[in-house]
Design a protein around this motif. Structure first.
Motif, PDB file in Angstrom:
ATOM      1  N   ASP A   4       0.846  -1.188   0.000  1.00  0.00           N
ATOM      2  CA  ASP A   4       0.000   0.000   0.000  1.00  0.00           C
ATOM      3  C   ASP A   4       0.881   1.238   0.000  1.00  0.00           C
ATOM      4  OD1 ASP A   4       0.989   0.224   2.566  1.00  0.00           O
ATOM      5  OD2 ASP A   4      -0.916  -0.242   3.552  1.00  0.00           O
ATOM      6  N   GLN A   5       0.262   2.410   0.168  1.00  0.00           N
ATOM      7  CA  GLN A   5       1.032   3.648   0.085  1.00  0.00           C
ATOM      8  C   GLN A   5       2.029   3.801   1.225  1.00  0.00           C
ATOM      9  OE1 GLN A   5      -1.654   6.942   0.284  1.00  0.00           O
ATOM     10  NE2 GLN A   5      -2.619   6.285   2.179  1.00  0.00           N
ATOM     11  N   GLY A   6       1.819   3.078   2.329  1.00  0.00           N
ATOM     12  CA  GLY A   6       2.759   3.135   3.442  1.00  0.00           C
ATOM     13  C   GLY A   6       3.849   2.094   3.374  1.00  0.00           C
ATOM     14  N   GLY A   7       3.855   1.300   2.296  1.00  0.00           N
ATOM     15  CA  GLY A   7       4.874   0.272   2.161  1.00  0.00           C
ATOM     16  C   GLY A   7       4.576  -1.000   2.926  1.00  0.00           C
ATOM     17  N   HIS A   8       3.341  -1.170   3.407  1.00  0.00           N
ATOM     18  CA  HIS A   8       2.967  -2.388   4.130  1.00  0.00           C
ATOM     19  C   HIS A   8       2.647  -3.509   3.137  1.00  0.00           C
ATOM     20  CE1 HIS A   8       1.783   1.051   6.757  1.00  0.00           C
ATOM     21  NE2 HIS A   8       2.420   0.325   7.667  1.00  0.00           N
ATOM     22  N   ASP A   9       3.088  -4.699   3.460  1.00  0.00           N
ATOM     23  CA  ASP A   9       2.852  -5.847   2.591  1.00  0.00           C
ATOM     24  C   ASP A   9       1.362  -6.205   2.599  1.00  0.00           C
ATOM     25  OD1 ASP A   9       3.849  -8.144   0.977  1.00  0.00           O
ATOM     26  OD2 ASP A   9       3.042  -9.290   2.651  1.00  0.00           O
ATOM     27  N   THR A  10       0.734  -6.180   1.433  1.00  0.00           N
ATOM     28  CA  THR A  10      -0.708  -6.425   1.335  1.00  0.00           C
ATOM     29  C   THR A  10      -1.069  -7.849   1.712  1.00  0.00           C
ATOM     30  OG1 THR A  10      -0.927  -4.757  -0.419  1.00  0.00           O
ATOM     31  CG2 THR A  10      -2.695  -6.380  -0.221  1.00  0.00           C
TER      32      THR A  10
ATOM     33  N   GLN B 160      -6.885   3.650  -1.241  1.00  0.00           N
ATOM     34  CA  GLN B 160      -7.473   4.532  -2.249  1.00  0.00           C
ATOM     35  C   GLN B 160      -6.403   5.160  -3.142  1.00  0.00           C
ATOM     36  OE1 GLN B 160     -10.919   7.016  -0.841  1.00  0.00           O
ATOM     37  NE2 GLN B 160     -10.324   6.250   1.149  1.00  0.00           N
ATOM     38  N   ALA B 161      -5.277   5.536  -2.521  1.00  0.00           N
ATOM     39  CA  ALA B 161      -4.191   6.119  -3.321  1.00  0.00           C
ATOM     40  C   ALA B 161      -3.601   5.092  -4.274  1.00  0.00           C
ATOM     41  CB  ALA B 161      -3.105   6.677  -2.395  1.00  0.00           C
ATOM     42  N   ALA B 162      -3.534   3.836  -3.819  1.00  0.00           N
ATOM     43  CA  ALA B 162      -2.992   2.777  -4.669  1.00  0.00           C
ATOM     44  C   ALA B 162      -3.876   2.557  -5.889  1.00  0.00           C
ATOM     45  CB  ALA B 162      -2.861   1.486  -3.866  1.00  0.00           C
ATOM     46  N   VAL B 163      -5.199   2.629  -5.716  1.00  0.00           N
ATOM     47  CA  VAL B 163      -6.122   2.468  -6.842  1.00  0.00           C
ATOM     48  C   VAL B 163      -5.907   3.567  -7.867  1.00  0.00           C
ATOM     49  CG1 VAL B 163      -8.542   2.440  -7.517  1.00  0.00           C
ATOM     50  CG2 VAL B 163      -7.826   1.264  -5.435  1.00  0.00           C
ATOM     51  N   LEU B 164      -5.730   4.806  -7.402  1.00  0.00           N
ATOM     52  CA  LEU B 164      -5.511   5.929  -8.313  1.00  0.00           C
ATOM     53  C   LEU B 164      -4.181   5.821  -9.042  1.00  0.00           C
ATOM     54  CD1 LEU B 164      -6.813   8.875  -6.082  1.00  0.00           C
ATOM     55  CD2 LEU B 164      -8.009   7.699  -7.953  1.00  0.00           C
TER      56      LEU B 164
ATOM     57  N   GLY C 120      -3.000   3.000 -10.113  1.00  0.00           N
ATOM     58  CA  GLY C 120      -3.013   1.817 -10.962  1.00  0.00           C
ATOM     59  C   GLY C 120      -2.568   0.552 -10.265  1.00  0.00           C
ATOM     60  N   GLN C 121      -2.623   0.509  -8.924  1.00  0.00           N
ATOM     61  CA  GLN C 121      -2.268  -0.678  -8.152  1.00  0.00           C
ATOM     62  C   GLN C 121      -3.464  -1.064  -7.270  1.00  0.00           C
ATOM     63  OE1 GLN C 121       0.399  -2.342  -8.635  1.00  0.00           O
ATOM     64  NE2 GLN C 121       1.682  -0.889  -9.751  1.00  0.00           N
ATOM     65  N   PRO C 122      -4.510  -1.616  -7.867  1.00  0.00           N
ATOM     66  CA  PRO C 122      -5.764  -1.841  -7.119  1.00  0.00           C
ATOM     67  C   PRO C 122      -5.789  -3.086  -6.248  1.00  0.00           C
ATOM     68  CG  PRO C 122      -6.019  -2.597  -9.369  1.00  0.00           C
ATOM     69  CD  PRO C 122      -4.631  -2.027  -9.278  1.00  0.00           C
ATOM     70  N   LEU C 123      -4.749  -3.943  -6.310  1.00  0.00           N
ATOM     71  CA  LEU C 123      -4.803  -5.212  -5.592  1.00  0.00           C
ATOM     72  C   LEU C 123      -5.000  -5.017  -4.088  1.00  0.00           C
ATOM     73  CD1 LEU C 123      -2.163  -7.609  -7.201  1.00  0.00           C
ATOM     74  CD2 LEU C 123      -4.638  -7.863  -7.082  1.00  0.00           C
ATOM     75  N   SER C 124      -4.357  -4.023  -3.513  1.00  0.00           N
ATOM     76  CA  SER C 124      -4.449  -3.823  -2.063  1.00  0.00           C
ATOM     77  C   SER C 124      -5.854  -3.448  -1.629  1.00  0.00           C
ATOM     78  CB  SER C 124      -3.460  -2.737  -1.614  1.00  0.00           C
ATOM     79  OG  SER C 124      -3.686  -1.527  -2.325  1.00  0.00           O
ATOM     80  N   ALA C 125      -6.699  -2.983  -2.560  1.00  0.00           N
ATOM     81  CA  ALA C 125      -8.098  -2.676  -2.246  1.00  0.00           C
ATOM     82  C   ALA C 125      -9.027  -3.784  -2.699  1.00  0.00           C
ATOM     83  CB  ALA C 125      -8.507  -1.354  -2.889  1.00  0.00           C
TER      84      ALA C 125
END
Length: 287
Positions: free
Chosen positions: A71-77, A246-250, A252-257
């Motif tokens: 995610d945006q904080g660098g946490h492993d999804t 939400q930031a990841a989706v914007l 182009g990295q939607p997997l974490s959501a």
């Protein structure tokens, strides 16, 4: 979000279940067992600490080191998904256990006593019905603070009338049957007849209602965490993961959501299908 009565909620799930028969039930049961095992052994299954994030690795896609990205904080999804299963499943389970136990007690008492007691309890249940469970949970958070304790207690109260109304209606029907009169003539106490004889006969329907309540409670608690009022960071939770992604989706990295959202849907559907099949089999044995 309010839970419908079991009869109204069974239609779509029943149609889906009829398409796959026993294989669909076995698949759902296997998925539920998998989720439970993951929740129990989460600390040993997580490849990384989900609360530890590196800003330099934020919003990266799937890789050997991060199977579902970060995610945006660098946490492993992937690790957060595993750890988040604990809070995401325990909360709804507590809501269902408490609300079902309280609803059975209130419903049986209301049906058995009748008269003014039944009238008063019915009006009180009407008052509780007027407030959606999610709204009650938000009010509890406003009064007692963020976290899971207050919302779980508040939602247990909000979901209790659904079981209580169902149990009361079923108990009123059962009281008209000859076997209830026979036990009364034999001198058995009202508590014995209600708990040992009447309750097992209405149990399958109550079980079906409980599975529906579990799904709605899971969705409500996930929504609460999504709003930032439920489980608080750094504790992982599926609802909170969707909010934090939400930031990841914007980017182009939607997997974490998408992954935690899919997990919520899978658990709700699987739990309903398995619960309804078990309830149907138990009902068949009683007939």
């Amino acid at each position: 979000m309010s839970a419908p009565i079991a009869g109204l909620a069974r239609g779509p799930v029943a149609r889906l279940r009829s398409m796959g028969g026993g294989r669909l039930e076995n698949l759902c049961l296997g998925l539920l067992v998998l989720f439970v095992l993951v929740a129990v052994f989460a600390p040993w299954l997580s490849p990384q600490d989900p609360t530890y994030g590196e800003l330099g690795t934020g919003l990266v896609g799937p890789s050997a080191g991060h199977w579902l990205g970060t995610d945006q904080g660098g946490h492993d999804t992937f690790s957060a998904l595993i750890e988040g299963s604990r809070t995401s499943l325990v909360g709804p389970l507590l809501v269902v256990l408490v609300s079902t136990a309280a609803g059975i007690a209130v419903g049986l008492f209301s049906a058995w006593r009748g008269g003014w007691a039944d009238t008063v309890i019915g009006r009180l249940l009407d008052v509780v019905f007027a407030f959606p469970a999610l709204l009650v949970a938000i009010l509890a958070v406003a009064v007692f603070g963020k976290g899971m304790t207050a919302p779980v207690i508040a939602m247990s109260v909000a979901y209790m009338p659904y079981t209580a109304r169902l149990v009361r209606g079923l108990a009123m029907q059962e009281q008209a049957r000859p076997y209830i009169a026979a036990y009364r003539v034999q001198g058995h106490s009202a508590l014995y007849v209600a708990v040992r004889r009447l309750l097992p006969n209405i149990g399958p329907t109550v079980l079906a209602q409980s599975t529906v309540n579990f799904g709605y409670a899971l969705l409500d608690l996930a929504a609460l965490s999504f709003l930032g009022l439920g489980v608080q960071a750094p504790t992982p939770d599926w609802g909170a993961m969707i909010n934090q992604s939400q930031a990841a989706v914007l980017r182009g990295q939607p997997l974490s959501a998408v992954v935690p959202a899919v997990a919520v849907v899978v658990v709700v559907v699987a739990f309903n299908i398995v619960g309804e099949n078990v309830g149907d089999r138990l009902a068949g044995r009683k007939t």
